[in-house]
Write a protein that holds these residues in place. Structure first.
Motif, mmCIF file in Angstrom:
data_model
loop_
_atom_site.group_PDB
_atom_site.id
_atom_site.type_symbol
_atom_site.label_atom_id
_atom_site.label_comp_id
_atom_site.label_asym_id
_atom_site.label_seq_id
_atom_site.Cartn_x
_atom_site.Cartn_y
_atom_site.Cartn_z
ATOM 1 N N ILE A 153 11.781 -8.498 -10.025
ATOM 2 C CA ILE A 153 10.980 -7.834 -9.000
ATOM 3 C C ILE A 153 11.286 -8.444 -7.645
ATOM 4 C CG2 ILE A 153 8.630 -7.295 -8.243
ATOM 5 C CD1 ILE A 153 7.749 -7.841 -11.169
ATOM 6 N N HIS A 154 11.605 -7.617 -6.681
ATOM 7 C CA HIS A 154 11.815 -8.120 -5.322
ATOM 8 C C HIS A 154 10.477 -8.609 -4.767
ATOM 9 C CE1 HIS A 154 12.916 -8.324 -1.078
ATOM 10 N NE2 HIS A 154 14.181 -8.249 -1.473
ATOM 11 N N GLU A 155 10.518 -9.701 -4.017
ATOM 12 C CA GLU A 155 9.290 -10.256 -3.463
ATOM 13 C C GLU A 155 8.536 -9.241 -2.613
ATOM 14 O OE1 GLU A 155 7.707 -13.949 -0.645
ATOM 15 O OE2 GLU A 155 9.800 -13.961 -1.352
ATOM 16 N N GLY A 156 9.268 -8.283 -2.048
ATOM 17 C CA GLY A 156 8.633 -7.265 -1.214
ATOM 18 C C GLY A 156 7.599 -6.433 -1.947
ATOM 19 N N ALA A 157 7.674 -6.402 -3.283
ATOM 20 C CA ALA A 157 6.702 -5.634 -4.058
ATOM 21 C C ALA A 157 5.412 -6.406 -4.295
ATOM 22 C CB ALA A 157 7.309 -5.230 -5.403
ATOM 23 N N LEU A 158 5.400 -7.702 -3.978
ATOM 24 C CA LEU A 158 4.243 -8.546 -4.283
ATOM 25 C C LEU A 158 3.241 -8.646 -3.142
ATOM 26 C CD1 LEU A 158 6.138 -11.528 -5.986
ATOM 27 C CD2 LEU A 158 5.134 -9.517 -7.098
ATOM 28 N N HIS A 159 3.638 -8.249 -1.938
ATOM 29 C CA HIS A 159 2.793 -8.451 -0.764
ATOM 30 C C HIS A 159 1.895 -7.277 -0.383
ATOM 31 C CE1 HIS A 159 4.323 -12.447 0.556
ATOM 32 N NE2 HIS A 159 5.400 -12.055 -0.101
ATOM 33 N N PRO A 160 2.336 -6.017 -0.447
ATOM 34 C CA PRO A 160 1.452 -4.910 -0.043
ATOM 35 C C PRO A 160 0.183 -4.867 -0.881
ATOM 36 C CG PRO A 160 3.731 -4.165 -0.248
ATOM 37 C CD PRO A 160 3.678 -5.535 -0.838
ATOM 38 N N ALA A 161 -0.938 -4.653 -0.237
ATOM 39 C CA ALA A 161 -2.228 -4.629 -0.943
ATOM 40 C C ALA A 161 -2.471 -3.241 -1.525
ATOM 41 C CB ALA A 161 -3.358 -5.032 -0.001
ATOM 42 N N VAL A 162 -1.712 -2.882 -2.539
ATOM 43 C CA VAL A 162 -1.851 -1.579 -3.190
ATOM 44 C C VAL A 162 -3.238 -1.482 -3.827
ATOM 45 C CG1 VAL A 162 -0.981 -0.072 -5.030
ATOM 46 C CG2 VAL A 162 0.626 -1.421 -3.640
ATOM 47 N N GLY A 163 -4.029 -0.503 -3.383
ATOM 48 C CA GLY A 163 -5.383 -0.348 -3.910
ATOM 49 C C GLY A 163 -6.396 -1.295 -3.294
ATOM 50 N N GLY A 164 -5.971 -2.142 -2.357
ATOM 51 C CA GLY A 164 -6.864 -3.127 -1.750
ATOM 52 C C GLY A 164 -6.573 -4.535 -2.250
ATOM 53 N N GLN A 165 -7.109 -5.523 -1.565
ATOM 54 C CA GLN A 165 -6.832 -6.921 -1.895
ATOM 55 C C GLN A 165 -7.256 -7.285 -3.318
ATOM 56 O OE1 GLN A 165 -5.061 -8.785 -0.100
ATOM 57 N NE2 GLN A 165 -5.184 -8.056 2.007
ATOM 58 N N ALA A 166 -8.440 -6.839 -3.726
ATOM 59 C CA ALA A 166 -8.941 -7.201 -5.054
ATOM 60 C C ALA A 166 -8.079 -6.601 -6.162
ATOM 61 C CB ALA A 166 -10.390 -6.744 -5.217
ATOM 62 N N VAL A 167 -7.677 -5.349 -6.000
ATOM 63 C CA VAL A 167 -6.826 -4.689 -6.996
ATOM 64 C C VAL A 167 -5.478 -5.394 -7.089
ATOM 65 C CG1 VAL A 167 -5.532 -2.570 -7.509
ATOM 66 C CG2 VAL A 167 -7.931 -2.439 -6.838
ATOM 67 N N MET A 168 -4.934 -5.741 -5.927
ATOM 68 C CA MET A 168 -3.614 -6.381 -5.930
ATOM 69 C C MET A 168 -3.680 -7.781 -6.515
ATOM 70 S SD MET A 168 -0.581 -5.446 -5.272
ATOM 71 C CE MET A 168 1.001 -6.287 -5.424
#
Length: 264
Positions: A153-168
């Motif tokens: 997994i590219h690190e770029g996939a780990l930072h966006p808060a998909v669904g919000g901070q708690a979901v991520m």
């Protein structure tokens, strides 16, 4: 009543006609009573192994396996259904992702957020069916003879808060727990690598028949190929990605730090 609830209801009716309680049916199939109940209520999609056991115990000659197959095909886009079928049969899955996390390792809330963002005009039922089908794909990692997944997994996939901070945060914590499964290996390709050895996500499946199939996503839908040159090209790219990525242990540490510092 949706298709999933219909399948569950048919299973319940078939079980009751044979005077089997959920407890006895659980013992006969080898699945927990809680699992039996959730399938019958239409809460979860039955795994391929469970559908097979149901047909065996109930003497339904493959009926529930066929119903499950139709459900999955209706719950996936037409161009993805062939891949989903082969993924369920694969012995090894090599998966490289750039901007989102692998479907096999997504939580329900993360997957739901992706579907809602990508299909804002679809009904809630449409979204929920696709979420359930994505969750059902995870059975290939949890069956008695699971596929071996190696995900980069590219690190770029780990930072966006998909669904919000708690979901991520929950999603990243799940990634860490998933690595405890003997069938799962996970590496992160860090930002510091710069230009990645592969600029498009892909999945390479090794099937029991000896066939190798590569799948790539495009804006117009997914593409499957068994072309030897393309398969070899993706395999070489995956080897380069493995070499550039952090070790599995270092990758877990990075995921935990991002979960705490960025999404905490």
């Amino acid at each position: 009543m949706n298709d999933l609830e219909y399948l569950g209801g048919e299973l319940r009716e078939a079980r009751m006609k044979r005077n089997l309680t959920q407890r006895r049916f659980s013992q006969a199939t080898g699945f927990s009573q809680s699992y039996v109940s959730k399938v019958e209520l239409g809460v979860i999609v039955p795994s391929a192994e469970y559908a097979k056991k149901c047909d065996l115990v109930l003497g339904t000659d493959g009926m529930f396996q066929r119903m499950r197959k139709r459900l999955l095909e209706r719950g996936h886009p037409s161009w993805f259904a062939p891949y989903a079928k082969m993924e369920a049969e694969a012995e090894e899955i090599l998966n490289y992702e750039l901007w989102t996390l692998p479907g096999l390792l997504q939580t329900e809330e993360y997957a739901r957020a992706l579907f809602q963002a990508g299909h804002p005009h679809q009904s809630e039922e449409w979204i929920e069916l696709r979420v359930r089908n994505r969750m059902a794909r995870r059975a290939t990692l949890e069956d008695s003879n699971p596929a071996h997944l190696w995900a980069i997994i590219h690190e770029g996939a780990l930072h966006p808060a998909v669904g919000g901070q708690a979901v991520m945060r929950e999603q990243l914590e799940f990634l860490v727990r998933a690595t405890e499964m003997p069938s799962v290996k996970l590496q992160v390709l860090p930002f510091e690598v710069g230009a990645p050895p592969a600029i498009h996500p892909f999945a390479l499946l090794e099937l029991p028949t000896g066939r190798s199939v590569v799948y790539t996503d495009t804006a117009l839908g997914g593409q499957l190929s068994e072309d030897e040159e393309r398969v070899s090209s993706c395999r070489r790219a995956f080897d380069l990605l493995r070499a550039e990525a952090l070790s599995p242990r270092e990758s877990i540490g990075l995921i935990q730090r991002i979960a705490k510092e960025v999404h905490g």
